[in-house]
Design a protein around this motif. Structure first.
Motif, PDB file in Angstrom:
ATOM      1  N   MET A   1     -12.167  -9.647 -15.835  1.00 33.79           N
ATOM      2  CA  MET A   1     -13.204 -10.372 -16.530  1.00 33.79           C
ATOM      3  C   MET A   1     -12.603 -11.671 -17.045  1.00 33.79           C
ATOM      4  O   MET A   1     -11.470 -11.699 -17.511  1.00 33.79           O
ATOM      5  CB  MET A   1     -13.720  -9.517 -17.685  1.00 33.79           C
ATOM      6  N   GLN A   2     -13.389 -12.727 -16.970  1.00 32.35           N
ATOM      7  CA  GLN A   2     -12.855 -14.026 -17.312  1.00 32.35           C
ATOM      8  C   GLN A   2     -13.882 -14.822 -18.108  1.00 32.35           C
ATOM      9  O   GLN A   2     -15.075 -14.794 -17.796  1.00 32.35           O
ATOM     10  CB  GLN A   2     -12.509 -14.770 -16.022  1.00 32.35           C
ATOM     11  N   VAL A   3     -13.394 -15.517 -19.129  1.00 35.12           N
ATOM     12  CA  VAL A   3     -14.238 -16.377 -19.946  1.00 35.12           C
ATOM     13  C   VAL A   3     -13.522 -17.709 -20.096  1.00 35.12           C
ATOM     14  O   VAL A   3     -12.332 -17.745 -20.414  1.00 35.12           O
ATOM     15  CB  VAL A   3     -14.490 -15.751 -21.342  1.00 35.12           C
ATOM     16  N   THR A   4     -14.230 -18.793 -19.875  1.00 29.42           N
ATOM     17  CA  THR A   4     -13.605 -20.107 -20.003  1.00 29.42           C
ATOM     18  C   THR A   4     -13.783 -20.631 -21.427  1.00 29.42           C
ATOM     19  O   THR A   4     -14.816 -20.417 -22.060  1.00 29.42           O
ATOM     20  CB  THR A   4     -14.230 -21.114 -19.018  1.00 29.42           C
ATOM     21  N   VAL A   5     -12.739 -21.298 -21.919  1.00 27.19           N
ATOM     22  CA  VAL A   5     -12.774 -21.903 -23.251  1.00 27.19           C
ATOM     23  C   VAL A   5     -13.065 -23.378 -23.065  1.00 27.19           C
ATOM     24  O   VAL A   5     -12.312 -24.098 -22.411  1.00 27.19           O
ATOM     25  CB  VAL A   5     -11.431 -21.706 -23.991  1.00 27.19           C
ATOM     26  N   ARG A   6     -14.170 -23.840 -23.647  1.00 29.53           N
ATOM     27  CA  ARG A   6     -14.556 -25.250 -23.506  1.00 29.53           C
ATOM     28  C   ARG A   6     -14.311 -25.970 -24.825  1.00 29.53           C
ATOM     29  O   ARG A   6     -14.675 -25.481 -25.888  1.00 29.53           O
ATOM     30  CB  ARG A   6     -16.033 -25.348 -23.128  1.00 29.53           C
ATOM     31  N   ASP A   7     -13.736 -27.141 -24.745  1.00 30.79           N
ATOM     32  CA  ASP A   7     -13.495 -27.999 -25.911  1.00 30.79           C
ATOM     33  C   ASP A   7     -12.741 -27.267 -27.026  1.00 30.79           C
ATOM     34  O   ASP A   7     -13.039 -27.430 -28.209  1.00 30.79           O
ATOM     35  CB  ASP A   7     -14.828 -28.539 -26.462  1.00 30.79           C
ATOM     36  N   ASN A   8     -11.788 -26.443 -26.653  1.00 28.92           N
ATOM     37  CA  ASN A   8     -10.980 -25.672 -27.610  1.00 28.92           C
ATOM     38  C   ASN A   8     -11.824 -24.843 -28.567  1.00 28.92           C
ATOM     39  O   ASN A   8     -11.422 -24.570 -29.693  1.00 28.92           O
ATOM     40  CB  ASN A   8     -10.048 -26.598 -28.407  1.00 28.92           C
ATOM     41  N   ASN A   9     -12.995 -24.422 -28.134  1.00 29.51           N
ATOM     42  CA  ASN A   9     -13.888 -23.612 -28.957  1.00 29.51           C
ATOM     43  C   ASN A   9     -13.641 -22.137 -28.646  1.00 29.51           C
ATOM     44  O   ASN A   9     -14.333 -21.537 -27.835  1.00 29.51           O
ATOM     45  CB  ASN A   9     -15.341 -24.009 -28.696  1.00 29.51           C
ATOM     46  N   VAL A  10     -12.642 -21.576 -29.319  1.00 23.56           N
ATOM     47  CA  VAL A  10     -12.239 -20.194 -29.064  1.00 23.56           C
ATOM     48  C   VAL A  10     -13.284 -19.217 -29.595  1.00 23.56           C
ATOM     49  O   VAL A  10     -13.523 -18.175 -28.988  1.00 23.56           O
ATOM     50  CB  VAL A  10     -10.857 -19.916 -29.693  1.00 23.56           C
ATOM     51  N   ASP A  11     -13.915 -19.558 -30.716  1.00 23.71           N
ATOM     52  CA  ASP A  11     -14.925 -18.661 -31.295  1.00 23.71           C
ATOM     53  C   ASP A  11     -16.077 -18.420 -30.320  1.00 23.71           C
ATOM     54  O   ASP A  11     -16.541 -17.291 -30.152  1.00 23.71           O
ATOM     55  CB  ASP A  11     -15.464 -19.226 -32.601  1.00 23.71           C
ATOM     56  N   GLN A  12     -16.535 -19.486 -29.681  1.00 21.38           N
ATOM     57  CA  GLN A  12     -17.628 -19.356 -28.720  1.00 21.38           C
ATOM     58  C   GLN A  12     -17.187 -18.521 -27.518  1.00 21.38           C
ATOM     59  O   GLN A  12     -17.940 -17.667 -27.030  1.00 21.38           O
ATOM     60  CB  GLN A  12     -18.089 -20.735 -28.262  1.00 21.38           C
ATOM     61  N   ARG A  15     -17.076 -14.865 -28.509  1.00 19.79           N
ATOM     62  CA  ARG A  15     -18.435 -14.301 -28.547  1.00 19.79           C
ATOM     63  C   ARG A  15     -18.925 -13.978 -27.141  1.00 19.79           C
ATOM     64  O   ARG A  15     -19.513 -12.922 -26.901  1.00 19.79           O
ATOM     65  CB  ARG A  15     -19.391 -15.299 -29.208  1.00 19.79           C
ATOM     66  N   ALA A  16     -18.665 -14.891 -26.198  1.00 19.03           N
ATOM     67  CA  ALA A  16     -19.082 -14.665 -24.812  1.00 19.03           C
ATOM     68  C   ALA A  16     -18.362 -13.459 -24.221  1.00 19.03           C
ATOM     69  O   ALA A  16     -18.962 -12.653 -23.507  1.00 19.03           O
ATOM     70  CB  ALA A  16     -18.810 -15.915 -23.972  1.00 19.03           C
ATOM     71  N   LEU A  17     -17.061 -13.319 -24.532  1.00 15.84           N
ATOM     72  CA  LEU A  17     -16.290 -12.185 -24.026  1.00 15.84           C
ATOM     73  C   LEU A  17     -16.835 -10.873 -24.581  1.00 15.84           C
ATOM     74  O   LEU A  17     -17.012  -9.894 -23.851  1.00 15.84           O
ATOM     75  CB  LEU A  17     -14.821 -12.338 -24.396  1.00 15.84           C
ATOM     76  N   LYS A  18     -17.124 -10.837 -25.883  1.00  9.91           N
ATOM     77  CA  LYS A  18     -17.656  -9.618 -26.493  1.00  9.91           C
ATOM     78  C   LYS A  18     -18.990  -9.245 -25.876  1.00  9.91           C
ATOM     79  O   LYS A  18     -19.269  -8.069 -25.631  1.00  9.91           O
ATOM     80  CB  LYS A  18     -17.806  -9.802 -28.002  1.00  9.91           C
ATOM     81  N   LYS A  19     -19.817 -10.244 -25.600  1.00  6.73           N
ATOM     82  CA  LYS A  19     -21.120  -9.986 -24.996  1.00  6.73           C
ATOM     83  C   LYS A  19     -20.957  -9.413 -23.587  1.00  6.73           C
ATOM     84  O   LYS A  19     -21.648  -8.468 -23.207  1.00  6.73           O
ATOM     85  CB  LYS A  19     -21.939 -11.280 -24.940  1.00  6.73           C
ATOM     86  N   LYS A  20     -19.999  -9.959 -22.825  1.00  8.56           N
ATOM     87  CA  LYS A  20     -19.750  -9.444 -21.473  1.00  8.56           C
ATOM     88  C   LYS A  20     -19.234  -8.005 -21.520  1.00  8.56           C
ATOM     89  O   LYS A  20     -19.647  -7.161 -20.722  1.00  8.56           O
ATOM     90  CB  LYS A  20     -18.738 -10.326 -20.738  1.00  8.56           C
ATOM     91  N   LEU A  21     -18.319  -7.734 -22.450  1.00 12.11           N
ATOM     92  CA  LEU A  21     -17.776  -6.379 -22.579  1.00 12.11           C
ATOM     93  C   LEU A  21     -18.880  -5.400 -22.959  1.00 12.11           C
ATOM     94  O   LEU A  21     -18.936  -4.277 -22.445  1.00 12.11           O
ATOM     95  CB  LEU A  21     -16.659  -6.347 -23.629  1.00 12.11           C
ATOM     96  N   GLN A  22     -19.772  -5.817 -23.861  1.00  7.33           N
ATOM     97  CA  GLN A  22     -20.882  -4.960 -24.273  1.00  7.33           C
ATOM     98  C   GLN A  22     -21.798  -4.674 -23.093  1.00  7.33           C
ATOM     99  O   GLN A  22     -22.223  -3.540 -22.868  1.00  7.33           O
ATOM    100  CB  GLN A  22     -21.666  -5.659 -25.396  1.00  7.33           C
ATOM    101  N   ARG A  23     -22.104  -5.712 -22.315  1.00  5.13           N
ATOM    102  CA  ARG A  23     -23.003  -5.564 -21.171  1.00  5.13           C
ATOM    103  C   ARG A  23     -22.410  -4.639 -20.107  1.00  5.13           C
ATOM    104  O   ARG A  23     -23.137  -3.878 -19.463  1.00  5.13           O
ATOM    105  CB  ARG A  23     -23.288  -6.938 -20.567  1.00  5.13           C
ATOM    106  N   GLU A  24     -21.094  -4.705 -19.926  1.00  7.39           N
ATOM    107  CA  GLU A  24     -20.428  -3.871 -18.927  1.00  7.39           C
ATOM    108  C   GLU A  24     -20.247  -2.433 -19.392  1.00  7.39           C
ATOM    109  O   GLU A  24     -19.896  -1.567 -18.606  1.00  7.39           O
ATOM    110  CB  GLU A  24     -19.052  -4.460 -18.576  1.00  7.39           C
ATOM    111  N   GLY A  25     -20.437  -2.178 -20.680  1.00  9.43           N
ATOM    112  CA  GLY A  25     -20.304  -0.826 -21.187  1.00  9.43           C
ATOM    113  C   GLY A  25     -18.882  -0.430 -21.525  1.00  9.43           C
ATOM    114  O   GLY A  25     -18.564   0.768 -21.587  1.00  9.43           O
TER     115      GLY A  25
END
Length: 68
Positions: A1-12, A15-25
């Motif tokens: 699983m991969q999430v890109t960090v844009r503009d050094n915005n680690v918080d965003q 959040r995207a990673l947590k949402k993906k993990l939740q969706r995948e179960g």
């Protein structure tokens, strides 16, 4: 699983990673694997899930066909 960090915005990105993990179960899987599950309990859980899926499919089918 991969999430890109844009503009050094680690918080965003986090959040995207947590949402993906939740969706995948993944969280549900981790919770289930925390303790040993007896084979009979696993069978019962899987059978109950299959019954729920079948009932849901029947409800959807009745709703689609218009027969209340």
């Amino acid at each position: 699983m991969q999430v890109t960090v844009r503009d050094n915005n680690v918080d965003q990105a986090l959040r995207a990673l947590k949402k993906k993990l939740q969706r995948e179960g993944v969280y549900r899987e981790m919770k289930m694997r925390r303790f040993f599950e007896k084979p009979s309990e696993k069978r019962a859980r899987e059978n109950a899930a299959a019954i729920r899926r079948a009932r849901k499919l029947d409800r959807k089918r009745l709703e689609r066909d218009g027969a209340f």
